[in-house]
Design an enzyme around this catalytic site. Structure first.
Site, PDB file in Angstrom:
ATOM      1  N   MET A  76      -7.439   9.785   9.013  1.00 55.14           N
ATOM      2  CA  MET A  76      -7.701  10.329   7.724  1.00 55.14           C
ATOM      3  C   MET A  76      -8.686  11.750   7.974  1.00 55.14           C
ATOM      4  SD  MET A  76      -8.783   6.731   5.927  1.00 55.14           S
ATOM      5  CE  MET A  76      -9.449   5.798   7.416  1.00 55.14           C
ATOM      6  N   LYS A  83      -4.000   3.096  -2.201  1.00 54.64           N
ATOM      7  CA  LYS A  83      -5.069   3.954  -2.397  1.00 54.64           C
ATOM      8  C   LYS A  83      -4.916   5.441  -1.686  1.00 54.64           C
ATOM      9  CE  LYS A  83      -8.196   0.378  -1.544  1.00 54.64           C
ATOM     10  NZ  LYS A  83      -7.266  -0.542  -1.008  1.00 54.64           N
ATOM     11  N   ASP A 123       0.866  -1.191  -0.034  1.00 57.83           N
ATOM     12  CA  ASP A 123      -0.089   0.008   0.015  1.00 57.83           C
ATOM     13  C   ASP A 123       0.827   1.242   0.053  1.00 57.83           C
ATOM     14  OD1 ASP A 123      -2.350  -0.985   0.077  1.00 57.83           O
ATOM     15  OD2 ASP A 123      -2.862  -0.904   1.820  1.00 57.83           O
TER      16      ASP A 123
HETATM   17  N1  SAH Z   1      -3.854   0.962   8.959  1.00 64.55           N
HETATM   18  C1  SAH Z   1      -3.484   1.893   9.460  1.00 64.55           C
HETATM   19  C2  SAH Z   1      -4.350   3.325   9.132  1.00 64.55           C
HETATM   20  C3  SAH Z   1      -4.665   3.360   7.605  1.00 64.55           C
HETATM   21  S1  SAH Z   1      -5.706   4.657   7.263  1.00 64.55           S
HETATM   22  C4  SAH Z   1      -2.728   2.226  10.861  1.00 64.55           C
HETATM   23  O1  SAH Z   1      -3.148   1.114  11.467  1.00 64.55           O
HETATM   24  O2  SAH Z   1      -1.820   2.948  11.145  1.00 64.55           O
HETATM   25  C5  SAH Z   1      -4.774   6.020   6.777  1.00 64.55           C
HETATM   26  C6  SAH Z   1      -4.640   7.011   7.948  1.00 64.55           C
HETATM   27  O3  SAH Z   1      -3.764   6.580   9.067  1.00 64.55           O
HETATM   28  C7  SAH Z   1      -3.953   8.343   7.226  1.00 64.55           C
HETATM   29  O4  SAH Z   1      -4.952   9.299   6.865  1.00 64.55           O
HETATM   30  C8  SAH Z   1      -3.488   8.905   8.582  1.00 64.55           C
HETATM   31  O5  SAH Z   1      -4.596   9.573   9.256  1.00 64.55           O
HETATM   32  C9  SAH Z   1      -3.145   7.660   9.456  1.00 64.55           C
HETATM   33  N2  SAH Z   1      -1.659   7.558   9.291  1.00 64.55           N
HETATM   34  C10 SAH Z   1      -1.068   6.316   8.875  1.00 64.55           C
HETATM   35  N3  SAH Z   1       0.443   6.458   9.033  1.00 64.55           N
HETATM   36  C11 SAH Z   1       0.528   7.596   9.510  1.00 64.55           C
HETATM   37  C12 SAH Z   1       1.903   8.193   9.933  1.00 64.55           C
HETATM   38  N4  SAH Z   1       3.101   7.726   9.857  1.00 64.55           N
HETATM   39  N5  SAH Z   1       1.602   9.418  10.517  1.00 64.55           N
HETATM   40  C13 SAH Z   1       0.485  10.069  10.821  1.00 64.55           C
HETATM   41  N6  SAH Z   1      -0.847   9.426  10.409  1.00 64.55           N
HETATM   42  C14 SAH Z   1      -0.478   8.209   9.871  1.00 64.55           C
END
Ligand code: SAH
Length: 283
Positions: free
Chosen positions: A191, A81, A59
């Site tokens: 998000m 995505k 991803d």
């Molecule tokens: N499965 C992922 C989340 C996916 S949704 C998890 O468990 O972290 C994607 C959202 O996750 C982004 O829009 C943001 O809000 C958050 N996100 C993912 N990686 C991030 C990072 N390194 N720093 C800040 N927010 C993050």
């Protein structure tokens, strides 16, 4: 990095043994959480799965440093995505996972953070199970684990719990904002950047104090992590004024104030850890 085209050819199977009766091996999918970006936050189990994969489908939030760990010669394809920019529709991706596993391959499906936290891992697993494909899941550290920002999600006497919320989708219909405010937990919005103004307004309307501390965590756990703090009444303004970019989290709650004393990453650890750079993501 440009979006890699999916291979039409079948990679050579390297990891799955023949069945005891010597018939063809059965493929499988390992859903792997890659953590928030720093390659050193990958679990040993995740790394082993990556090393034993016949094919890797990854991803957008899988950092360049993690992609550098993919074995040379293992086909790896970007299937991520970004908002409003889907390289492949979810239904097609589910079909692709089923097809590759049905060829007898060990497919590693690598996602940012944890696959089961806003990662659609559950949806993919349901489709795979329905198709009779074996699936295992390896947890990853979710972005909402805010240690690198110096924010404890819970703290005795300050916050008795933590709620992860997505600000996308049918949020206005589905979120009970008054319940969120009433429970007085730390709130972590995933998000949420493009909906910061809605989040601010809804929480204020539901009775949260305008002075409730908030933090925006951009590129959490990566060397260029930025933590911007303020209060609820200025949340939307901060996103614009500080030009906060995705990926970012919005943390709302009194625990944010603890970061003044507990921050450590910027000064102490940046030269040593968190070398991942999500600005060099795949899309
Ligand atoms: N499965 C992922 C989340 C996916 S949704 C998890 O468990 O972290 C994607 C959202 O996750 C982004 O829009 C943001 O809000 C958050 N996100 C993912 N990686 C991030 C990072 N390194 N720093 C800040 N927010 C993050």
């Amino acid at each position: 990095m440009a979006v890699t085209r999916l291979a039409r050819t079948t990679p050579r199977r390297k990891s799955l043994p023949l069945r005891a009766d010597n018939t063809a091996a059965v493929g499988m999918v390992t859903l792997v959480g890659a953590g928030p970006g720093d390659a050193e936050l990958l679990t040993i189990k995740a790394l082993r799965a990556i090393e034993s994969a016949d094919i890797i489908l990854f991803d957008r939030l899988v950092s360049e440093d993690i992609r550098a760990l993919f074995p040379k010669g293992t086909p790896a394809f970007y299937v991520g995505k970004a908002k409003d920019n889907h390289s492949i529709a979810q239904a097609d991706l589910n079909d692709l996972l089923v097809a590759k596993a049905s060829e007898g391959l060990h497919v590693v499906r690598l996602k940012g953070g944890d696959s089961f936290v806003f990662g659609r891992g559950g949806e993919e697993m349901l489709a795979l199970k329905k198709a009779g494909v074996r699936v295992v899941v390896i947890p990853g550290i979710t972005a909402g684990a805010t240690c690198y920002a110096g924010i404890p999600l819970t703290h005795r006497g300050i916050s008795q719990g933590c709620t992860f919320v997505t600000a996308q989708g049918e949020t206005e219909l589905n979120i009970d904002w008054q319940a969120l405010v009433r429970c007085d937990h730390t709130l972590v919005f995933y998000m949420g950047l493009s909906r910061a103004s809605m989040i601010e307004n809804k929480l204020l309307q539901a009775g949260m104090s305008a002075n409730m501390p908030v933090a925006l965590i951009e590129n959490g756990c990566c060397k260029q992590q930025r933590v911007i703090k303020g209060s609820l009444k200025e949340l939307a303004e901060l996103v614009v004024a500080e030009k906060v970019q995705s990926p970012a989290l919005i943390v709302v709650g009194k625990v944010v104030e603890l970061a003044n004393d507990l921050q450590w990453f910027a000064e102490a650890a940046a030269p040593l850890a968190g070398q991942s750079d999500l600005t060099k993501m795949s899309a």
